[in-house]
Design a protein around this motif. Structure first.
Motif, short mmCIF file in Angstrom:
data_model
loop_
_atom_site.label_atom_id
_atom_site.label_comp_id
_atom_site.label_asym_id
_atom_site.label_seq_id
_atom_site.Cartn_x
_atom_site.Cartn_y
_atom_site.Cartn_z
N VAL A 34 -0.69 21.97 -17.73
CA VAL A 34 -1.26 22.89 -18.70
C VAL A 34 -0.71 22.52 -20.07
O VAL A 34 0.50 22.36 -20.24
CB VAL A 34 -0.89 24.35 -18.36
CG1 VAL A 34 -1.42 25.30 -19.42
CG2 VAL A 34 -1.42 24.74 -16.98
N ASN A 35 -1.59 22.36 -21.05
CA ASN A 35 -1.16 21.98 -22.40
C ASN A 35 -2.05 22.69 -23.42
O ASN A 35 -2.81 23.59 -23.08
CB ASN A 35 -1.20 20.46 -22.58
CG ASN A 35 -2.55 19.86 -22.17
OD1 ASN A 35 -3.60 20.44 -22.46
ND2 ASN A 35 -2.52 18.72 -21.49
N LEU A 36 -1.94 22.27 -24.67
CA LEU A 36 -2.72 22.91 -25.73
C LEU A 36 -4.23 22.74 -25.53
O LEU A 36 -5.02 23.59 -25.97
CB LEU A 36 -2.31 22.34 -27.09
CG LEU A 36 -0.91 22.74 -27.59
CD1 LEU A 36 -0.59 22.04 -28.90
CD2 LEU A 36 -0.79 24.26 -27.75
N ASN A 37 -4.63 21.65 -24.88
CA ASN A 37 -6.06 21.44 -24.62
C ASN A 37 -6.63 22.54 -23.73
O ASN A 37 -7.83 22.83 -23.80
CB ASN A 37 -6.29 20.08 -23.96
CG ASN A 37 -6.01 18.92 -24.89
OD1 ASN A 37 -6.30 19.00 -26.09
ND2 ASN A 37 -5.44 17.84 -24.38
N THR A 38 -5.78 23.14 -22.91
CA THR A 38 -6.24 24.19 -22.01
C THR A 38 -6.82 25.37 -22.77
O THR A 38 -7.72 26.06 -22.28
CB THR A 38 -5.08 24.65 -21.10
OG1 THR A 38 -4.47 23.51 -20.49
CG2 THR A 38 -5.58 25.58 -20.01
N LEU A 39 -6.32 25.61 -23.98
CA LEU A 39 -6.81 26.73 -24.79
C LEU A 39 -8.27 26.55 -25.20
O LEU A 39 -8.94 27.53 -25.58
CB LEU A 39 -5.94 26.90 -26.04
CG LEU A 39 -4.47 27.26 -25.80
CD1 LEU A 39 -3.71 27.29 -27.12
CD2 LEU A 39 -4.35 28.61 -25.09
N LEU A 40 -8.75 25.31 -25.14
CA LEU A 40 -10.14 25.04 -25.52
C LEU A 40 -11.14 25.59 -24.50
O LEU A 40 -12.35 25.53 -24.73
CB LEU A 40 -10.36 23.53 -25.70
CG LEU A 40 -9.56 22.86 -26.82
CD1 LEU A 40 -9.76 21.35 -26.80
CD2 LEU A 40 -9.97 23.43 -28.17
N ILE A 41 -10.63 26.10 -23.38
CA ILE A 41 -11.51 26.73 -22.39
C ILE A 41 -12.28 27.88 -23.02
O ILE A 41 -13.47 28.07 -22.74
CB ILE A 41 -10.68 27.25 -21.19
CG1 ILE A 41 -10.03 26.10 -20.45
CG2 ILE A 41 -11.56 28.07 -20.25
CD1 ILE A 41 -9.04 26.55 -19.40
N ILE A 42 -11.62 28.64 -23.90
CA ILE A 42 -12.25 29.84 -24.48
C ILE A 42 -13.47 29.50 -25.34
O ILE A 42 -14.56 30.01 -25.09
CB ILE A 42 -11.21 30.65 -25.27
CG1 ILE A 42 -10.09 31.13 -24.34
CG2 ILE A 42 -11.87 31.85 -25.97
CD1 ILE A 42 -8.93 31.79 -25.04
N PRO A 43 -13.34 28.60 -26.35
CA PRO A 43 -14.56 28.26 -27.10
C PRO A 43 -15.58 27.51 -26.25
O PRO A 43 -16.79 27.65 -26.48
CB PRO A 43 -14.03 27.39 -28.25
CG PRO A 43 -12.69 26.91 -27.80
CD PRO A 43 -12.14 27.98 -26.94
#
Length: 265
Positions: free
Chosen positions: A144-153
């Motif tokens: 899990v990394n910062l790219n995981t936050l892109l799930i929302i958009p």
């Protein structure tokens, strides 16, 4: 003048949809209760079925793709979950207004509440699929990394694209009844032509052709961050382009056809 009228129509439809938001939620939960009446586990059968399907298919497809199971199973699980979400909306869209014919004929409700209801129901189903991926990701120690936050958009883009698709297909399905049977026939084939069980780069010899399928972009805009990878720029651009072009086209068609839906259903 035409542009001003178009935006006024769009604002009116959005205002009407917000006005009936409570009705949309009530209709969605009523539909879910009716579907799982007298069932012990109810919608959790979706979780069980997806878990069994993901595990069974991963053993087969990991061998076909010559990938390690621990590397392959998150890819297939994410693709399978997203396909069930996307295909669920698209598969029901042709009969969207036909199945709501009694309400459309007898109540003066905005027609936009029906695709919103359909989308909300499948988003709730998606919540029942999510634990499957979380458990598998924990099992294989998926990073899990910062790219995981892109799930929302990414999920927002897919949801908005499915909204205009559901409305457009529903309008056409009300006018042309054969569309329902066409989609029922095409969806299994489309599943095989879409990167559901694999990532496009797993098949370098046909990757270019896979990206010609819009479903590929809808899947990868969410699956890439789920796997800890950045979303490819061309995937984001394609989703934004689909959203802009599709929304404008759908609103123009809806504005022209909405007064005839009650006669067609």
């Amino acid at each position: 003048m035409l542009t001003t009228t178009f935006w006024a129509f769009l604002r009116h439809e959005m205002r009407e949809s917000r006005r009936y938001s409570n009705a949309i939620v009530y209709m969605t939960f009523s539909d879910l209760r009716a579907r799982y009446r007298r069932s012990v586990l109810g919608p959790f059968w979706l979780t069980i079925g997806t878990t069994i399907g993901a595990l069974a298919l991963s053993f087969i497809w990991s061998e076909l793709m010559h990938k390690k199971l621990a590397e392959f199973i998150p890819t297939l699980t994410a693709g399978l979950i997203l396909w069930q979400f996307i295909s669920g909306v698209l598969g029901e869209a042709p009969s969207l207004f036909i199945r709501q014919a009694p309400l459309i004929r007898n109540l003066n409700l905005p027609l936009t509440i029906y695709p919103l209801q359909l989308l909300l129901r499948h988003l709730l189903n998606l919540l029942h699929y999510a634990p499957v991926y979380i458990l598998i990701a924990l099992w294989v120690s998926q990073p899990v990394n910062l790219n995981t936050l892109l799930i929302i958009p990414g999920l927002l883009l897919v949801t908005l694209n499915l909204l205009w698709l559901a409305l457009l297909i529903g309008l056409l399905g009300a006018r042309f009844r054969d569309l329902e049977y066409l989609f029922a026939t095409a969806m299994p084939l489309l599943m095989l032509l879409s990167p559901v069980f694999y990532k496009p780069d797993f098949l370098p010899f046909s990757e270019m052709y896979i990206w010609l399928n819009p479903i590929s972009h809808l899947i990868e805009v969410i699956r890439s961050p789920l796997l800890g990878h950045p979303i490819p720029i061309f995937v984001v651009i394609t989703n934004l382009g689909l959203l802009l072009f599709g929304s404008v086209t759908t609103l123009l068609v809806f504005r022209r056809m909405r007064h005839r839906i009650a006669f067609w259903v």
